[in-house]
Design an enzyme around this catalytic site. Structure first.
Site, short mmCIF file in Angstrom:
data_model
loop_
_atom_site.label_atom_id
_atom_site.label_comp_id
_atom_site.label_asym_id
_atom_site.label_seq_id
_atom_site.Cartn_x
_atom_site.Cartn_y
_atom_site.Cartn_z
N SER A 78 39.19 54.38 39.20
CA SER A 78 37.82 54.70 38.77
C SER A 78 37.02 55.03 40.02
O SER A 78 36.70 54.14 40.80
CB SER A 78 37.17 53.50 38.08
N LYS B 217 34.58 57.48 32.00
CA LYS B 217 34.75 56.08 32.43
C LYS B 217 33.38 55.47 32.80
O LYS B 217 33.08 54.33 32.46
CB LYS B 217 35.71 56.01 33.63
N LYS C 286 30.57 48.48 41.62
CA LYS C 286 31.12 49.72 42.18
C LYS C 286 30.97 50.87 41.18
O LYS C 286 30.51 51.96 41.52
CB LYS C 286 32.60 49.47 42.53
P1 NAD Z 1 43.18 46.17 43.29
O1 NAD Z 1 42.20 45.98 44.40
O2 NAD Z 1 43.84 44.96 42.68
O3 NAD Z 1 44.37 47.14 43.78
C1 NAD Z 1 44.21 48.23 44.64
C2 NAD Z 1 45.50 48.42 45.43
O4 NAD Z 1 45.35 49.56 46.29
C3 NAD Z 1 45.84 47.23 46.35
O5 NAD Z 1 47.18 46.84 46.14
C4 NAD Z 1 45.61 47.79 47.75
O6 NAD Z 1 46.48 47.20 48.73
C5 NAD Z 1 45.94 49.26 47.55
N1 NAD Z 1 45.38 50.13 48.57
C6 NAD Z 1 44.11 50.17 49.04
N2 NAD Z 1 43.98 51.11 49.99
C7 NAD Z 1 45.21 51.68 50.13
C8 NAD Z 1 45.72 52.73 50.96
N3 NAD Z 1 44.93 53.36 51.85
N4 NAD Z 1 47.03 53.05 50.85
C9 NAD Z 1 47.84 52.41 49.96
N5 NAD Z 1 47.40 51.41 49.15
C10 NAD Z 1 46.10 51.06 49.24
O7 NAD Z 1 42.43 47.02 42.18
P2 NAD Z 1 42.76 47.10 40.60
O8 NAD Z 1 42.07 45.98 39.90
O9 NAD Z 1 44.22 47.34 40.43
O10 NAD Z 1 41.93 48.41 40.20
C11 NAD Z 1 42.33 49.71 40.54
C12 NAD Z 1 41.35 50.70 39.91
O11 NAD Z 1 41.36 50.53 38.49
C13 NAD Z 1 39.90 50.48 40.36
O12 NAD Z 1 39.26 51.72 40.53
C14 NAD Z 1 39.29 49.69 39.21
O13 NAD Z 1 37.89 49.90 39.08
C15 NAD Z 1 40.04 50.27 38.02
N6 NAD Z 1 40.13 49.37 36.85
C16 NAD Z 1 40.38 48.04 37.03
C17 NAD Z 1 40.44 47.20 35.91
C18 NAD Z 1 40.69 45.71 36.08
O14 NAD Z 1 40.53 44.97 35.10
N7 NAD Z 1 41.11 45.24 37.24
C19 NAD Z 1 40.27 47.72 34.63
C20 NAD Z 1 40.05 49.09 34.48
C21 NAD Z 1 39.98 49.91 35.61
#
Ligand code: NAD
Length: 298
Positions: free
Chosen positions: A98, A173, A241
């Protein structure tokens, strides 16, 4: 043989999504700065790549990204050892993070110059739906790239909808996040009002839930407020965010969004009070503090 899919970003959401692709029979090549997450996927049968560039080189047609926000997607796409260093014409990037629709459109245009289509395909539904493969996936971008990606997206989501051109998935979204945030704050405000007036909020909940005030937000969040149960769920800091991306976009298109502006302020106040990792239902706590009340049972 099924396509080998690149998958970058193995966090709360990306990990189960990548696992579902492996379960569906795809070969998957993963990349994350967190080596523990990479090892977890290797143990499930994934191959790994050290950088996004190497992920693009090893992948077939599709590279999926599931990262926190716009700067991370920008870095993975155009940074040192970013996707553009290894990508080939004809490949398709599916960004399921997102992020800002403005950043998404910029990256789409940049990749197009290299003969690469980019779909923005953010999701709704948290960790549980990611694990079940029942996310709602909202997509923007080229319709023929979408048709190619659809079978893969259907392994991760229960609904997969092409909403419009590049950025339309991210806009959708954000609309989702605006409606949810405003709805939860309306629930919290109403319940605080009942409590302060000396009327039991649980009885109010029972009385109004089947009427026009009823909603999935009311059903999920009011009981959390009555229990003081704010484990995530969807974290306040992620919702801030998303609403920040709403405000950035609203300024760019001159659309006034007063309610979203109010809700982000409440969430920032909660973050300032150390609650940023709580579920967004913690808007109940904001109203408790504001009015010197408790919504909890007993
Ligand atoms: P998270 O922080 O758990 O995971 C993000 C991952 O990206 C981590 O493993 C991190 O190490 C990796 N990362 C960051 N920078 C990087 C880079 N430069 N190279 C490689 N890897 C890198 O986040 P999440 O909860 O999995 O959410 C991901 C997306 O989905 C976000 O945009 C969030 O808003 C969206 N989202 C989350 C949820 C939820 O319930 N958690 C629900 C819907 C949407």
């Amino acid at each position: 043989m099924m396509d080998k899919i690149g998958f970058i970003g193995l966090g709360i959401m990306g990990r189960p999504m990548a696992k579902n692709l492996i379960k569906a029979g795809y070969q998957v090549v993963v990349c994350d700065v967190n080596q523990a997450a990479v090892e977890e996927l290797r143990a499930c049968g994934a191959e790994s790549a050290a950088t996004p560039a190497e992920t693009a080189e090893k992948a077939g047609t599709f590279i999926i990204t599931m990262l926190p926000n716009s700067p991370h997607v920008r870095d993975v796409t155009t940074g040192e050892n970013g996707l553009v260093k290894g990508i080939r014409a004809g490949q398709i990037v599916v960004d399921m993070s997102s992020i800002s629709p403005i950043a998404s459109r910029e990256l789409n245009a940049l990749l197009k110059e290299k003969g690469v289509e980019m779909l923005d395909a953010p999701v709704s539904g948290g960790q549980e739906k990611a694990e079940q493969g029942t996310l709602a996936i909202m997509v923007g971008g080229d319709s023929s790239a979408f048709e190619q990606a659809r079978p893969i997206l259907e392994k991760m989501g229960a609904t997969v909808t092409l909403v419009g051109e590049s950025g339309a998935g991210q806009i959708t979204k954000l609309v989702n996040q605006m409606i949810v945030g405003i709805n939860i704050s309306a629930v919290a405000e109403g319940m605080a009002f009942a409590k302060k007036a000396g009327v039991d909020p649980r009885k109010v909940f029972e009385a109004v839930r089947k009427g026009l005030a009823g909603s999935q937000c009311l059903e999920d969040k009011a009981p959390r407020m009555f229990d003081g149960r704010y484990d995530p769920g969807f974290r306040i800091n992620l919702h801030i965010k998303d609403l920040w991306n709403v405000l950035e976009t609203s300024r760019a298109i001159n659309c006034s969004v007063p309610l979203s502006g109010q809700v982000i302020e409440m969430m920032i106040a909660l973050a300032g009070d150390g609650q940023e990792c709580k579920d967004h239902g913690a808007l109940g706590l904001y109203y408790e503090k504001l009015n010197g009340i408790s919504l909890k049972r007993g």
